[in-house]
Design a protein around this motif. Structure first.
Motif, PDB file in Angstrom:
ATOM      1  N   VAL A  62       5.061 -32.314  38.931  1.00 56.58           N
ATOM      2  CA  VAL A  62       5.447 -31.820  37.602  1.00 56.58           C
ATOM      3  C   VAL A  62       6.891 -32.236  37.332  1.00 56.58           C
ATOM      4  N   PRO A  63       7.142 -33.193  36.422  1.00 59.79           N
ATOM      5  CA  PRO A  63       8.532 -33.559  36.088  1.00 59.79           C
ATOM      6  C   PRO A  63       9.188 -32.456  35.259  1.00 59.79           C
ATOM      7  N   ARG A  64      10.487 -32.253  35.462  1.00 67.02           N
ATOM      8  CA  ARG A  64      11.186 -31.206  34.715  1.00 67.02           C
ATOM      9  C   ARG A  64      12.651 -31.571  34.557  1.00 67.02           C
ATOM     10  N   GLY A  65      13.161 -31.308  33.362  1.00 67.23           N
ATOM     11  CA  GLY A  65      14.578 -31.501  33.099  1.00 67.23           C
ATOM     12  C   GLY A  65      15.235 -30.162  32.828  1.00 67.23           C
ATOM     13  N   GLY A  66      15.591 -29.924  31.559  1.00 65.32           N
ATOM     14  CA  GLY A  66      16.251 -28.673  31.208  1.00 65.32           C
ATOM     15  C   GLY A  66      15.306 -27.489  31.069  1.00 65.32           C
ATOM     16  N   GLY A  67      14.003 -27.752  31.044  1.00 67.52           N
ATOM     17  CA  GLY A  67      13.033 -26.653  30.927  1.00 67.52           C
ATOM     18  C   GLY A  67      13.045 -25.984  29.566  1.00 67.52           C
ATOM     19  N   THR A  68      13.413 -26.735  28.512  1.00 61.53           N
ATOM     20  CA  THR A  68      13.516 -26.139  27.169  1.00 61.53           C
ATOM     21  C   THR A  68      12.261 -26.367  26.333  1.00 61.53           C
ATOM     22  N   GLY A  69      11.267 -27.028  26.887  1.00 61.61           N
ATOM     23  CA  GLY A  69      10.084 -27.391  26.101  1.00 61.61           C
ATOM     24  C   GLY A  69       9.241 -26.200  25.691  1.00 61.61           C
ATOM     25  N   TYR A  70       8.569 -26.341  24.564  1.00 63.40           N
ATOM     26  CA  TYR A  70       7.672 -25.301  24.057  1.00 63.40           C
ATOM     27  C   TYR A  70       6.215 -25.752  24.106  1.00 63.40           C
ATOM     28  N   THR A  71       5.903 -26.700  24.988  1.00 58.05           N
ATOM     29  CA  THR A  71       4.525 -27.195  25.066  1.00 58.05           C
ATOM     30  C   THR A  71       3.848 -26.822  26.377  1.00 58.05           C
ATOM     31  N   GLY A  72       4.580 -26.225  27.313  1.00 58.42           N
ATOM     32  CA  GLY A  72       4.006 -25.915  28.615  1.00 58.42           C
ATOM     33  C   GLY A  72       3.951 -27.119  29.532  1.00 58.42           C
ATOM     34  N   GLY A  73       4.586 -28.221  29.143  1.00 59.19           N
ATOM     35  CA  GLY A  73       4.512 -29.453  29.924  1.00 59.19           C
ATOM     36  C   GLY A  73       5.156 -29.362  31.292  1.00 59.19           C
ATOM     37  N   ALA A  74       6.059 -28.403  31.507  1.00 56.10           N
ATOM     38  CA  ALA A  74       6.723 -28.268  32.805  1.00 56.10           C
ATOM     39  C   ALA A  74       6.164 -27.108  33.617  1.00 56.10           C
ATOM     40  N   CYS A  75       5.023 -26.551  33.207  1.00 60.59           N
ATOM     41  CA  CYS A  75       4.437 -25.402  33.896  1.00 60.59           C
ATOM     42  C   CYS A  75       3.407 -25.863  34.931  1.00 60.59           C
ATOM     43  N   PRO A  76       3.596 -25.557  36.216  1.00 58.73           N
ATOM     44  CA  PRO A  76       2.597 -25.912  37.228  1.00 58.73           C
ATOM     45  C   PRO A  76       1.273 -25.201  36.968  1.00 58.73           C
ATOM     46  N   LEU A  77       0.180 -25.909  37.173  1.00 54.84           N
ATOM     47  CA  LEU A  77      -1.154 -25.339  36.972  1.00 54.84           C
ATOM     48  C   LEU A  77      -1.904 -25.199  38.291  1.00 54.84           C
ATOM     49  N   THR A  78      -1.260 -25.542  39.401  1.00 56.17           N
ATOM     50  CA  THR A  78      -1.878 -25.425  40.714  1.00 56.17           C
ATOM     51  C   THR A  78      -0.824 -24.936  41.702  1.00 56.17           C
ATOM     52  N   ASP A  81      12.463 -21.730  48.528  1.00 60.81           N
ATOM     53  CA  ASP A  81      12.888 -20.344  48.399  1.00 60.81           C
ATOM     54  C   ASP A  81      12.398 -19.707  47.106  1.00 60.81           C
ATOM     55  N   GLY A  82      12.370 -18.389  47.090  1.00 56.63           N
ATOM     56  CA  GLY A  82      11.857 -17.643  45.941  1.00 56.63           C
ATOM     57  C   GLY A  82      12.588 -17.948  44.652  1.00 56.63           C
ATOM     58  N   LEU A  83      13.925 -18.064  44.711  1.00 63.67           N
ATOM     59  CA  LEU A  83      14.695 -18.313  43.491  1.00 63.67           C
ATOM     60  C   LEU A  83      14.304 -19.634  42.853  1.00 63.67           C
ATOM     61  N   ALA A  84      14.200 -20.694  43.663  1.00 67.81           N
ATOM     62  CA  ALA A  84      13.832 -22.008  43.116  1.00 67.81           C
ATOM     63  C   ALA A  84      12.443 -21.955  42.497  1.00 67.81           C
ATOM     64  N   ARG A  85      11.499 -21.320  43.170  1.00 68.71           N
ATOM     65  CA  ARG A  85      10.118 -21.285  42.670  1.00 68.71           C
ATOM     66  C   ARG A  85       9.999 -20.416  41.418  1.00 68.71           C
ATOM     67  N   VAL A  86      10.684 -19.273  41.403  1.00 68.01           N
ATOM     68  CA  VAL A  86      10.652 -18.405  40.211  1.00 68.01           C
ATOM     69  C   VAL A  86      11.297 -19.111  39.021  1.00 68.01           C
ATOM     70  N   SER A  87      12.366 -19.876  39.280  1.00 70.42           N
ATOM     71  CA  SER A  87      13.076 -20.562  38.197  1.00 70.42           C
ATOM     72  C   SER A  87      12.271 -21.703  37.603  1.00 70.42           C
ATOM     73  N   HIS A  88      11.236 -22.153  38.308  1.00 64.11           N
ATOM     74  CA  HIS A  88      10.478 -23.317  37.852  1.00 64.11           C
ATOM     75  C   HIS A  88       9.014 -23.010  37.596  1.00 64.11           C
ATOM     76  N   VAL A  89       8.678 -21.734  37.438  1.00 63.07           N
ATOM     77  CA  VAL A  89       7.283 -21.374  37.181  1.00 63.07           C
ATOM     78  C   VAL A  89       6.905 -21.604  35.718  1.00 63.07           C
ATOM     79  N   THR A  90       7.904 -21.652  34.835  1.00 60.69           N
ATOM     80  CA  THR A  90       7.616 -21.789  33.402  1.00 60.69           C
ATOM     81  C   THR A  90       8.708 -22.583  32.715  1.00 60.69           C
ATOM     82  N   ASP A  91       8.442 -22.972  31.458  1.00 62.75           N
ATOM     83  CA  ASP A  91       9.487 -23.552  30.604  1.00 62.75           C
ATOM     84  C   ASP A  91       9.768 -22.545  29.498  1.00 62.75           C
TER      85      ASP A  91
END
Length: 470
Positions: A220-236, A174-184
């Protein structure tokens, strides 16, 4: 938003003649572009780098008018749908709306082609360039149209494959899940994930990784999404975010026997999704300290702390995550279980140990039976750069899995940490520095080293300094 898109693409189109004239108005911005992507980046993504060069050349001639505007509107309509999961869901569920928007896009391209043919004899070179852009835009529309049935088919297959390993409610398109996980915390938005997965238990993670491999999805592994390195951001766009926030198992404070220590050691075991603050509070209730305390402690999770080798204020006393880890479990990108255990924990900073020894056990699919064991020995000094809390440039760490890898070599599922006793007294010291920030860190380390020497050593050092001065 659908209404805005459909209204825009249904505007009447004026035919031949609007392209001529040096003073014809030019549209420099792709419509509906509320993203950080520039016009150049959008054209390259939708048409290709060569087409951007071609389009830029034509615009430089100052002869682009209505045809250019229609082309930009086509790209804008495609772009706004690609960057909005809610629009994608709406169009996927409404084939008639799909057909309408595709028809409107093709109508615009047909009008551009009609205008090109009407003026084809005037400038053959320019005519060829426009024809190439028209063909490229038509292919982009074809891909856009095909994306809806392709996505629907892949979603159906994904539910079937991943449904073997977790409940269907844990597979979210769903849109909410995908929007919530597009970035950290970077707010760096490159691609929306195809699916977001929420495993209920640690045991489900391996199966989900195996399923994603079968589906050809990037993980893409993700926890709290608090990182400042872009490590949880999908690139594909074909990415599966595995969110570990439901892995909330937290033991009480436990005194256990550990390798290399005669006396039991106070520890705590936590799932990857446990919020850091909960672990800190569990330790505090027993009069102990959980040493990993990043600024994001109220939102960050244990799995991320391990993957990032998180530190915080207490790192000055007890080091970062790697200094305090006793063991951890993870799933590799090959869907294999790995358990890592420190064999000779010094209950202090790891760089003070001449050698840090880790047993790396590869486990069977059940996550318990040991298949093989490897021993990794790392000189303690390798974990630090002189005067720094950690060497963030060293991701390899002699092959030690999981720590400081930012999720690149697997998904942390749980970890056990040693806990510490609070000093009998705590005092706050305020230090003010001027100049470069990099100069403050060695100073803080030196002050800490001086205080650690104890009153007798400091007194002796002061006397020696006084005698030398005399």
């Amino acid at each position: 938003m659908i209404g805005a898109v459909m209204n825009a693409v249904a505007e009447p189109v004026v035919s031949v003649g609007a392209d001529a004239g040096v003073d014809a108005p030019r549209l420099r911005e792709i419509p509906y572009n509320y993203t950080s992507f520039s016009d150049r980046e959008i054209v390259i993504r939708l048409l290709g780098a060569d087409e951007w060069t071609l389009l830029d050349e034509l615009r430089g001639e100052r002869r682009t008018g209505r045809s250019a505007r229609m082309l930009f509107e086509v790209l804008g309509d495609i772009w706004v749908v690609e960057r909005n999961p809610y629009l994608q869901d709406d169009l996927t569920d409404n084939p008639k709306r799909q057909a309408l928007i595709v028809e409107a896009l093709r109508h615009r391209i047909a009008e551009i082609e009609k205008r090109r043919q009407a003026q084809s004899g005037a400038d053959p070179d320019r005519d060829a360039k426009v024809a190439r852009l028209v063909a490229s835009a038509s292919r982009a529309i074809d891909r856009f149209e095909a994306s809806f049935p392709e996505t629907a088919a892949l979603r159906k297959r994904t539910r079937r494959v991943l449904g073997r390993h977790t409940h269907r409610d844990n597979i979210a398109f769903d849109g909410l899940a995908r929007v919530s996980h597009v970035t950290d915390a970077t707010d760096w938005r490159v691609e929306y994930p195809f699916v977001v997965l929420y495993p209920d238990t640690e045991d489900e993670v391996r199966g989900l990784v195996e399923g994603c491999i079968e589906l050809g999805l990037t993980i893409v592994p993700r926890g709290g999404g608090t990182g400042y390195t872009g490590g949880a951001c999908p690139l594909t766009p074909r990415a599966a975010v595995i969110n570990t926030e439901k892995l909330e198992r937290l033991s009480g404070v436990e005194r256990i026997a550990i390798p290399g220590r005669a006396e039991p050691v106070t520890t705590i075991d936590a799932g990857a999704g446990v919020v850091t603050r909960r672990v800190m509070e569990a330790a505090e209730r027993e009069g102990l300290v959980f040493a990993v305390d990043p600024t994001s402690a109220d939102a960050s999770c244990i799995g991320g702390n391990v993957a990032m080798n998180a530190g915080g204020k207490k790192a000055v006393l007890w080091g970062t995550a790697v200094d305090n880890l006793l063991s951890w479990r993870m799933v590799t990108p090959d869907a294999e279980w790995i358990e890592v255990e420190r064999q000779d924990h010094n209950l202090g900073k790891i760089h003070d140990a001449p050698v840090a020894t880790f047993a790396v056990r590869r486990l069977a699919r059940d996550g318990t039976s040991v298949i093989s064991t490897e021993t990794i020995r790392v000189p303690g000094a390798r974990f630090r750069k002189e005067g720094l809390g950690k060497d963030v440039t060293d991701k390899f760490l002699e092959g030690l899995p999981g720590v400081q890898k930012e999720g690149c070599d697997g998904i942390i599922t749980s970890a056990r940490f040693v806990l510490h006793r609070m000093p009998p007294a705590v005092r706050t010291v305020c230090l003010e520095f001027f100049g470069q920030v990099r100069d403050s860190v060695p100073s803080i380390v030196e002050i800490k080293r001086y205080l650690d020497q104890g009153p007798a050593a400091r007194s002796s050092r002061a006397s020696s300094t006084s005698t030398s001065a005399t």
